[in-house]
Motif scaffolding. Structure first.
Motif, short mmCIF file in Angstrom:
data_model
loop_
_atom_site.label_atom_id
_atom_site.label_comp_id
_atom_site.label_asym_id
_atom_site.label_seq_id
_atom_site.Cartn_x
_atom_site.Cartn_y
_atom_site.Cartn_z
N ASP A 34 0.82 -1.22 0.00
CA ASP A 34 0.00 0.00 0.00
C ASP A 34 0.85 1.27 0.00
O ASP A 34 0.60 2.21 0.75
N LEU A 35 1.87 1.28 -0.84
CA LEU A 35 2.76 2.44 -0.92
C LEU A 35 2.68 3.15 -2.28
O LEU A 35 3.38 4.13 -2.50
N THR A 36 1.82 2.67 -3.16
CA THR A 36 1.78 3.20 -4.52
C THR A 36 1.55 4.71 -4.55
O THR A 36 2.21 5.44 -5.30
N ASP A 37 0.62 5.20 -3.73
CA ASP A 37 0.30 6.63 -3.73
C ASP A 37 1.38 7.47 -3.05
O ASP A 37 1.29 8.71 -3.04
N LEU A 38 2.38 6.81 -2.47
CA LEU A 38 3.43 7.53 -1.73
C LEU A 38 4.77 7.51 -2.46
O LEU A 38 5.76 8.01 -1.92
N MET A 39 4.81 6.94 -3.65
CA MET A 39 6.09 6.68 -4.31
C MET A 39 6.91 7.95 -4.56
O MET A 39 8.14 7.91 -4.57
N ALA A 40 6.25 9.09 -4.76
CA ALA A 40 6.99 10.32 -5.06
C ALA A 40 7.41 11.08 -3.81
O ALA A 40 8.20 12.03 -3.89
N LEU A 41 6.94 10.65 -2.65
CA LEU A 41 7.24 11.36 -1.41
C LEU A 41 8.61 10.97 -0.88
O LEU A 41 9.02 9.81 -0.97
N PRO A 42 9.34 11.93 -0.27
CA PRO A 42 10.57 11.56 0.45
C PRO A 42 10.21 10.74 1.68
O PRO A 42 9.15 10.94 2.27
N THR A 43 11.08 9.82 2.06
CA THR A 43 10.75 8.93 3.18
C THR A 43 10.56 9.70 4.48
O THR A 43 9.85 9.23 5.38
#
Length: 313
Positions: free
Chosen positions: A125-134
């Motif tokens: 469930d990380l697809t929508d977060l792929m562009a965010l810095p960790t």
């Protein structure tokens, strides 16, 4: 999948040698989800670091995922995943970059690395977060990313060091589901260290309890609990003496005591003893006000073995 014999580690300190791990034997089958439980300083992380080739044993031997720990540490590293307690992500890198880099480190070509990153992002469930810095992720999201990075090369064994430390209850429960799925969907062997009793109880097929560098007990959570004194049953009745007499006739019942209207006793398995007990109390015309069954905890197991709580250092 993991076989260790007499695994030991000594640290030399200014105050003298410290035996952190004192001859640990392990046999972990393929597909098992095994918890390594013990208080802080018991030797959990030291054992884990030896099994993952990060720390050379002082003595003993081990074979992990088919590779000898001493003779072929590179082979071990290729076949295992390791998620450290502190995580392994850089705060300024986007999630997508972290996953792709990890895949490239394990030799996947760029196109396969991108495909594997997308696959794992969907699974966790990380697809929508792929562009965010960790650094922008929540604690639970970061731990899901850590798990994804540990699985990028499809390891046979995944080592998790305190995987839910510091997470809120909702994030912990979410991560538990992901860990269960690893075994159910992928057949991954999971070896995790934890000091959370409920985590070991809920997740693990088998638990190894370590104290002062030695394994002091092992078995399924239920088996370990049965070794303590069985379940505790508490009856409340105005006819307490009569209730105690009936309870004492149950197979395996022991330590029957009466205090005012309360009757307390132990049986090997309270859930299976209860129907028989209620039937015999009814036949004896003994009326109850309440019935409670209390299962022992893993902390009770540890206290019985060592005389102290798992929460004590």
């Amino acid at each position: 999948m993991i076989k260790a014999r007499a695994l030991a580690r000594r640290f030399d300190t200014p105050a003298g040698p410290v035996e952190a791990v004192r001859g640990v034997d392990l046999d972990i089958a393929a597909g098992e989800l095994v918890g390594f439980l013990g208080p802080n300083g018991a030797g959990k992380t030291t054992t884990l670091r030896m099994l993952t080739t990060l720390l050379r044993p002082t003595q003993g031997s081990a074979v992990v995922a088919g590779c000898d720990l001493r003779a072929d540490p590179v082979g071990v590293r290729r076949r295992i995943g390791y998620v450290a307690q502190g995580g392994g992500t850089g705060p300024d890198y986007p999630v997508d970059t972290e996953l792709r880099m990890q895949a490239r480190f394990y030799g996947l070509p760029p196109a396969q690395a991108a495909s594997r990153a997308a696959e794992l992002a969907e699974w966790f469930d990380l697809t929508d977060l792929m562009a965010l810095p960790t650094a922008a992720l929540s604690g639970g999201q970061r731990r899901r990313l850590d798990l994804a990075m540990g699985l990028v090369h499809r390891p046979a064994v995944l080592f998790l060091d305190e995987p839910t430390a510091g997470l809120d209850p909702h994030s912990r429960a979410n991560l538990w589901e992901r860990i269960r799925d690893l075994r159910a969907d992928l057949g991954t062997t999971v070896f995790l260290t934890t000091h959370y009793l409920d985590e070991a109880d809920v997740l693990c097929d088998r638990v190894l309890v370590i104290d002062q560098g030695r394994i002091v007990a092992q078995g399924s959570p239920d088996d370990l609990k049965r070794q303590v004194s069985g379940d505790t049953v508490v009856l409340t009745s105005a006819q307490a003496a009569a209730a105690a007499e009936v309870a004492g006739r149950l197979p395996g019942a022991h330590q029957v005591s009466v205090a005012d209207t309360a009757v307390r006793f132990h049986v090997p398995a309270g859930d299976t003893a209860l129907p028989t007990l209620l039937r015999e109390l009814d036949q004896a015309e003994v009326e109850l006000t309440s019935v409670q069954v209390h299962r022992p905890t893993l902390d009770d197991v540890f206290r019985a073995l060592t005389g102290r709580s798992l929460g004590q250092d």
